[in-house]
Design an enzyme around this catalytic site. Structure first.
Site, PDB file in Angstrom:
ATOM      1  N   ASP A  63      40.899  28.794  42.417  1.00 42.54           N
ATOM      2  CA  ASP A  63      41.523  30.057  42.806  1.00 42.54           C
ATOM      3  C   ASP A  63      43.036  30.088  42.391  1.00 42.54           C
ATOM      4  O   ASP A  63      43.738  29.190  42.395  1.00 42.54           O
ATOM      5  CB  ASP A  63      41.141  30.302  44.316  1.00 42.54           C
ATOM      6  CG  ASP A  63      39.764  30.762  44.652  1.00 42.54           C
ATOM      7  OD1 ASP A  63      39.026  31.379  43.287  1.00 42.54           O
ATOM      8  OD2 ASP A  63      39.292  30.794  45.625  1.00 42.54           O
ATOM      9  N   LYS A  85      42.335  35.662  42.523  1.00 43.19           N
ATOM     10  CA  LYS A  85      42.579  36.830  43.074  1.00 43.19           C
ATOM     11  C   LYS A  85      43.707  37.016  43.938  1.00 43.19           C
ATOM     12  O   LYS A  85      44.238  36.395  44.707  1.00 43.19           O
ATOM     13  CB  LYS A  85      41.293  37.462  43.974  1.00 43.19           C
ATOM     14  CG  LYS A  85      40.095  37.347  42.898  1.00 43.19           C
ATOM     15  CD  LYS A  85      38.879  37.668  43.849  1.00 43.19           C
ATOM     16  CE  LYS A  85      37.576  37.442  43.255  1.00 43.19           C
ATOM     17  NZ  LYS A  85      36.394  37.629  44.213  1.00 43.19           N
ATOM     18  N   MET A 200      44.792  37.364  55.961  1.00 39.69           N
ATOM     19  CA  MET A 200      45.098  38.476  54.966  1.00 39.69           C
ATOM     20  C   MET A 200      45.245  39.780  55.620  1.00 39.69           C
ATOM     21  O   MET A 200      44.569  41.010  55.281  1.00 39.69           O
ATOM     22  CB  MET A 200      43.571  38.546  53.959  1.00 39.69           C
ATOM     23  CG  MET A 200      43.398  37.363  53.141  1.00 39.69           C
ATOM     24  SD  MET A 200      41.635  37.429  52.296  1.00 39.69           S
ATOM     25  CE  MET A 200      40.710  37.476  53.896  1.00 39.69           C
TER      26      MET A 200
END
Length: 303
Positions: A63, A85, A200
């Protein structure tokens, strides 16, 4: 390898120690996928089993937030595949990542899916494990140190404390579908006691704050936002739920960041222990607006 008893527990005599690197884990001729948590950023926070898996891997699918130092721990012959991402930018769709893991395993490879934090804490590890199970691919979960716990700790914030918080709730501030049963009920969370950790949530901090206040959370409730936690560029902004958006905006806080709300945030000042270095890496003021100072931190490498 050490022998396991009928309950699957490794049995060792007093003179036995952990297996040396390279003897973990067992290989399968059919190929196998290990979903490995890389930890929150500091490469030394990966688990011993995770590190041994990484060193034994034929293929590493990693990641965006994985430390480059960890990738150096993989064999020079290992194939490295980036599937990271970022906010509004995905190098590969989740369905494509699932298919990639299945393909490499079917080719007989030892695959490490290296994910930031813990694979099963907002890491979509559950989705990948289900895809592997449906395809009949052997897999194993190697838990990692979650950012939800480690990042606050590096800011001097214990998410629980006997006198301040006997519970902690971890939620996501980024939701794919807002009208599903899994959607976060912020008004209800405002009524809970304890610590609230939001992953997030930087881009939606304003909306989150408004909904928590609408749910009855006191405007004076301490709050903190921690950007790039556990690495030298860490930045911490503290305040209250009423002014944390203003302070985070002034400090130009960006993703990745963890938000902590609750009385334990008040411990950040006396418990500050992690020194940061580099542009913009200072802690940006306590609840009285006093600035923190920044000091150099020696470089680190994976053991």
């Amino acid at each position: 390898m050490h022998e396991r008893n009928s309950g699957g527990i490794i049995e060792r005599t007093p003179d036995q120690h952990l297996d040396p690197p390279g003897q973990w884990p067992e290989r399968s001729p059919r190929g196998k996928v290990y979903l490995v948590g890389a930890g929150p950023g500091d490469p030394e926070l990966i688990t011993l089993k995770g590190l041994n898996c990484l060193r034994a891997a034929d293929v590493v699918v990693y990641d965006r937030l994985v430390s480059p130092l960890l990738l150096e721990e993989a064999s020079s012959q290992a194939r490295r595949v980036f599937v990271g991402k970022g906010p509004g930018c995905h190098s590969m769709k989740q369905e494509e990542i699932n298919a990639l893991l299945i393909k490499y395993a079917q080719q007989g490879h030892f695959v490490v899916r290296l994910k930031g934090g813990d694979p099963f804490v907002f890491g979509r590890g559950g989705e990948e494990a289900l895809a592997l199970a449906d395809a009949g691919i052997p897999f194993e979960i190697v838990p990692g140190v979650s950012s939800a716990i480690a990042v606050p700790a590096y800011a001097g914030i214990p998410v629980t404390h006997r006198d301040l918080a006997s519970s902690v709730t971890i939620v996501t501030g980024h939701q794919q579908h807002t009208n599903t049963p899994a959607a976060v009920n912020w008004e209800q969370l405002a009524k809970l006691e304890g610590t609230l950790v939001i992953m997030m949530g930087v881009e939606t901090l304003g909306q989150i704050s408004q909904r928590l206040l609408a749910g009855g959370l006191s405007p004076a409730t301490p709050a903190a936002v921690i950007q790039q936690g556990t690495v030298p560029q860490q930045k911490v902004v503290t305040g209250t739920i009423e002014n944390i958006l203003e302070r985070a905006t002034a400090a130009r806080i960006k993703s990745p960041a963890v938000i902590v709300i609750g009385a334990v945030v008040n411990l950040s000042d006396p418990l500050t222990w992690f020194s940061t270095t580099g542009p913009g890496s200072a802690q940006q003021g306590d609840r009285k607006g006093r600035p923190y100072y920044t000091t150099d931190r020696p470089g680190k490498s994976v053991v």
